[in-house]
Scaffold this motif. Structure first.
Motif, PDB file in Angstrom:
ATOM      1  N   LYS A 120       0.820  -1.214   0.000  1.00  0.00           N
ATOM      2  CA  LYS A 120       0.000   0.000   0.000  1.00  0.00           C
ATOM      3  C   LYS A 120       0.854   1.265   0.000  1.00  0.00           C
ATOM      4  O   LYS A 120       0.497   2.276  -0.617  1.00  0.00           O
ATOM      5  CB  LYS A 120      -0.934   0.004   1.217  1.00  0.00           C
ATOM      6  N   SER A 121       1.991   1.208   0.682  1.00  0.00           N
ATOM      7  CA  SER A 121       2.890   2.364   0.738  1.00  0.00           C
ATOM      8  C   SER A 121       3.443   2.697  -0.639  1.00  0.00           C
ATOM      9  O   SER A 121       3.569   3.872  -1.008  1.00  0.00           O
ATOM     10  CB  SER A 121       4.029   2.104   1.722  1.00  0.00           C
ATOM     11  N   LEU A 122       3.778   1.660  -1.402  1.00  0.00           N
ATOM     12  CA  LEU A 122       4.274   1.892  -2.758  1.00  0.00           C
ATOM     13  C   LEU A 122       3.143   2.393  -3.662  1.00  0.00           C
ATOM     14  O   LEU A 122       3.378   3.224  -4.554  1.00  0.00           O
ATOM     15  CB  LEU A 122       4.886   0.613  -3.325  1.00  0.00           C
ATOM     16  N   LYS A 123       1.928   1.913  -3.428  1.00  0.00           N
ATOM     17  CA  LYS A 123       0.777   2.425  -4.180  1.00  0.00           C
ATOM     18  C   LYS A 123       0.562   3.910  -3.874  1.00  0.00           C
ATOM     19  O   LYS A 123       0.203   4.690  -4.768  1.00  0.00           O
ATOM     20  CB  LYS A 123      -0.484   1.635  -3.818  1.00  0.00           C
ATOM     21  N   ALA A 124       0.795   4.292  -2.636  1.00  0.00           N
ATOM     22  CA  ALA A 124       0.657   5.701  -2.257  1.00  0.00           C
ATOM     23  C   ALA A 124       1.718   6.559  -2.942  1.00  0.00           C
ATOM     24  O   ALA A 124       1.465   7.713  -3.303  1.00  0.00           O
ATOM     25  CB  ALA A 124       0.754   5.852  -0.744  1.00  0.00           C
ATOM     26  N   VAL A 125       2.921   6.005  -3.146  1.00  0.00           N
ATOM     27  CA  VAL A 125       3.963   6.709  -3.890  1.00  0.00           C
ATOM     28  C   VAL A 125       3.517   6.903  -5.339  1.00  0.00           C
ATOM     29  O   VAL A 125       3.692   7.983  -5.928  1.00  0.00           O
ATOM     30  CB  VAL A 125       5.298   5.943  -3.825  1.00  0.00           C
ATOM     31  N   GLU A 126       2.926   5.865  -5.917  1.00  0.00           N
ATOM     32  CA  GLU A 126       2.405   5.973  -7.284  1.00  0.00           C
ATOM     33  C   GLU A 126       1.333   7.059  -7.365  1.00  0.00           C
ATOM     34  O   GLU A 126       1.301   7.846  -8.327  1.00  0.00           O
ATOM     35  CB  GLU A 126       1.824   4.629  -7.726  1.00  0.00           C
ATOM     36  N   SER A 127       0.465   7.106  -6.363  1.00  0.00           N
ATOM     37  CA  SER A 127      -0.586   8.122  -6.339  1.00  0.00           C
ATOM     38  C   SER A 127       0.003   9.519  -6.246  1.00  0.00           C
ATOM     39  O   SER A 127      -0.499  10.458  -6.874  1.00  0.00           O
ATOM     40  CB  SER A 127      -1.526   7.886  -5.158  1.00  0.00           C
ATOM     41  N   THR A 128       1.071   9.666  -5.474  1.00  0.00           N
ATOM     42  CA  THR A 128       1.723  10.968  -5.340  1.00  0.00           C
ATOM     43  C   THR A 128       2.178  11.485  -6.696  1.00  0.00           C
ATOM     44  O   THR A 128       1.922  12.644  -7.057  1.00  0.00           O
ATOM     45  CB  THR A 128       2.925  10.879  -4.384  1.00  0.00           C
ATOM     46  N   LEU A 129       2.852  10.626  -7.459  1.00  0.00           N
ATOM     47  CA  LEU A 129       3.314  11.044  -8.791  1.00  0.00           C
ATOM     48  C   LEU A 129       2.129  11.324  -9.708  1.00  0.00           C
ATOM     49  O   LEU A 129       2.139  12.305 -10.469  1.00  0.00           O
ATOM     50  CB  LEU A 129       4.210   9.971  -9.398  1.00  0.00           C
ATOM     51  N   TYR A 130       1.105  10.491  -9.624  1.00  0.00           N
ATOM     52  CA  TYR A 130      -0.084  10.659 -10.458  1.00  0.00           C
ATOM     53  C   TYR A 130      -0.750  12.005 -10.186  1.00  0.00           C
ATOM     54  O   TYR A 130      -1.063  12.766 -11.114  1.00  0.00           O
ATOM     55  CB  TYR A 130      -1.054   9.505 -10.178  1.00  0.00           C
ATOM     56  N   PHE A 131      -0.954  12.325  -8.922  1.00  0.00           N
ATOM     57  CA  PHE A 131      -1.585  13.599  -8.562  1.00  0.00           C
ATOM     58  C   PHE A 131      -0.688  14.782  -8.940  1.00  0.00           C
ATOM     59  O   PHE A 131      -1.172  15.835  -9.356  1.00  0.00           O
ATOM     60  CB  PHE A 131      -1.881  13.647  -7.063  1.00  0.00           C
ATOM     61  N   GLU A 132       0.598  14.578  -8.775  1.00  0.00           N
ATOM     62  CA  GLU A 132       1.565  15.623  -9.130  1.00  0.00           C
ATOM     63  C   GLU A 132       1.500  15.913 -10.625  1.00  0.00           C
ATOM     64  O   GLU A 132       1.461  17.088 -11.048  1.00  0.00           O
ATOM     65  CB  GLU A 132       2.954  15.135  -8.723  1.00  0.00           C
ATOM     66  N   GLN A 133       1.486  14.868 -11.447  1.00  0.00           N
ATOM     67  CA  GLN A 133       1.458  15.038 -12.900  1.00  0.00           C
ATOM     68  C   GLN A 133       0.156  15.686 -13.376  1.00  0.00           C
ATOM     69  O   GLN A 133       0.146  16.399 -14.383  1.00  0.00           O
ATOM     70  CB  GLN A 133       1.668  13.696 -13.593  1.00  0.00           C
ATOM     71  N   LYS A 134      -0.930  15.421 -12.661  1.00  0.00           N
ATOM     72  CA  LYS A 134      -2.214  16.007 -13.038  1.00  0.00           C
ATOM     73  C   LYS A 134      -2.397  17.422 -12.485  1.00  0.00           C
ATOM     74  O   LYS A 134      -3.421  18.060 -12.714  1.00  0.00           O
ATOM     75  CB  LYS A 134      -3.365  15.120 -12.540  1.00  0.00           C
ATOM     76  N   GLY A 135      -1.372  17.904 -11.754  1.00  0.00           N
ATOM     77  CA  GLY A 135      -1.436  19.243 -11.199  1.00  0.00           C
ATOM     78  C   GLY A 135      -2.357  19.378 -10.001  1.00  0.00           C
ATOM     79  O   GLY A 135      -2.776  20.484  -9.645  1.00  0.00           O
ATOM     80  N   LEU A 136      -2.658  18.245  -9.350  1.00  0.00           N
ATOM     81  CA  LEU A 136      -3.564  18.256  -8.212  1.00  0.00           C
ATOM     82  C   LEU A 136      -2.852  18.541  -6.896  1.00  0.00           C
ATOM     83  O   LEU A 136      -3.471  18.963  -5.919  1.00  0.00           O
ATOM     84  CB  LEU A 136      -4.316  16.916  -8.120  1.00  0.00           C
ATOM     85  N   ILE A 137      -1.543  18.261  -6.848  1.00  0.00           N
ATOM     86  CA  ILE A 137      -0.734  18.608  -5.675  1.00  0.00           C
ATOM     87  C   ILE A 137       0.563  19.237  -6.165  1.00  0.00           C
ATOM     88  O   ILE A 137       0.975  19.032  -7.316  1.00  0.00           O
ATOM     89  CB  ILE A 137      -0.422  17.377  -4.787  1.00  0.00           C
ATOM     90  N   ASP A 138       1.210  19.991  -5.302  1.00  0.00           N
ATOM     91  CA  ASP A 138       2.501  20.592  -5.638  1.00  0.00           C
ATOM     92  C   ASP A 138       3.581  19.513  -5.670  1.00  0.00           C
ATOM     93  O   ASP A 138       3.432  18.439  -5.064  1.00  0.00           O
ATOM     94  CB  ASP A 138       2.873  21.665  -4.618  1.00  0.00           C
ATOM     95  N   ASP A 139       4.683  19.800  -6.345  1.00  0.00           N
ATOM     96  CA  ASP A 139       5.748  18.792  -6.450  1.00  0.00           C
ATOM     97  C   ASP A 139       6.659  18.772  -5.233  1.00  0.00           C
ATOM     98  O   ASP A 139       7.628  18.011  -5.193  1.00  0.00           O
ATOM     99  CB  ASP A 139       6.579  19.003  -7.724  1.00  0.00           C
ATOM    100  N   ASP A 140       6.339  19.593  -4.232  1.00  0.00           N
ATOM    101  CA  ASP A 140       7.136  19.605  -2.998  1.00  0.00           C
ATOM    102  C   ASP A 140       6.253  19.484  -1.758  1.00  0.00           C
ATOM    103  O   ASP A 140       6.603  19.955  -0.678  1.00  0.00           O
ATOM    104  CB  ASP A 140       7.987  20.875  -2.912  1.00  0.00           C
TER     105      ASP A 140
END
Length: 300
Positions: free
Chosen positions: A218-238
């Motif tokens: 699940k932790s690795l899935k959360a890392v994948e979600s972080t990049l996904y949201f980042e690429q979609k501009g939903l969260i900042d990259d920092d």
């Protein structure tokens, strides 16, 4: 829709919520305020008869849906069903630490003018069996943080114990994809909407510990979600510590050598994570290495 009252909303998936509901009913019965409790069975196959029994209690509604729609979707559904304007979201696998849990939230609203109140998370002192220690150690170190630390990380959200005004919730809960790591997205939305959070000391125990392998996955899935949201501009990259560590490495040109070195250590790290003494510093490095690989793979 009534404004004067509170809706306690509990999505559950294959978890027995009867003790939690009984505890909440006991607390609310002593309070002279309108309160409803809604349990949403999100595509479960276990504990159906046990959970269905909670509807025999006054002011408790039980809704069973056979299709699993995920955490964000379930909360959206519950918010739409809620009668009252104030929504208290609780995960199924939590238990209030204090006997005054509900009354503390109500008293806080009487003195504070905030639309989002975070009560916090706690973990029991007793060390669990070896195969659940990674989740326990991580939770106690990273989630059960002090009120002072939570205030410094103002948009640090633990949505398993969250009181929020209904319209504010609808404004911030805009992504219903069934992914891990959605608390980060919810916090990011609140920040972009300039909605301040109030952190208080009103925690719940997190009881439902994943086994080590499940939590690692699940932790690795959360890392994948972080990049996904980042690429979609939903969260900042920092926004996450993980992202900040990556940016620091990138600034000094160290991502490639870090990735190379960590790949060699991964088998040793994975054995440690599944042991009785998981190293959280290694766990951070392990997830950072995965994030670097994902960034490289997606040319991000």
């Amino acid at each position: 829709m009534s404004l004067e009252g509170y809706s306690i909303l509990i999505p559950t998936h294959n978890y027995n919520v009867t003790t939690l509901v009984q505890t909440l009913v006991s607390q609310t019965s002593k309070i002279d305020t309108k309160i409803e409790i809604i349990v949403y069975e999100d595509g479960s196959s276990l504990f159906l008869s046990e959970n269905a029994s909670v509807e025999n209690t006054a002011n408790v509604t039980y809704i069973h849906k056979t299709k699993n729609i995920g955490r964000a979707g379930a909360r959206q559904f519950l918010a739409e069903k809620a009668v009252f304007q104030w929504l208290l979201f609780l995960d199924a696998d939590v238990m209030p630490v204090s006997e005054n849990f509900i009354s503390t939230y109500i008293a806080t609203l009487q003195t504070e003018n905030h639309k989002v109140i975070c009560g916090g998370l706690a973990y029991e002192e007793e060390v669990p069996e070896n195969n659940k220690r990674l989740r326990w150690y991580y939770g106690r170190d990273r989630e059960a943080v002090s009120l002072e630390k939570r205030n410094k990380r103002n948009y640090f959200i633990v949505s398993g114990n969250l009181l929020v005004e209904k319209n504010t919730f609808f404004a911030a809960n805009t992504n219903f994809e069934n992914q891990y790591g959605l608390d980060i997205l919810f916090g990011s939305r609140l920040k972009k909407l300039n909605i301040p959070l109030l952190h208080i000391n009103n925690p719940v125990y997190h009881l439902g510990l994943d086994d080590n392998k499940t939590f690692l996955r699940k932790s690795l899935k959360a890392v994948e979600s972080t990049l996904y949201f980042e690429q979609k501009g939903l969260i900042d990259d920092d926004q996450r510590a993980l992202q900040k560590s990556y940016l620091r490495l990138k600034q000094v040109g160290g991502t490639s050598i870090f990735n190379f070195m960590l790949k060699k250590l991964k088998p040793i790290m994975e054995r440690n994570f599944l042991s009785g003494k998981p190293n959280l510093f290694w766990f951070d490095l392990y997830r950072l290495q995965y994030y670097i690989e994902l960034k490289k793979k997606h040319n991000a």
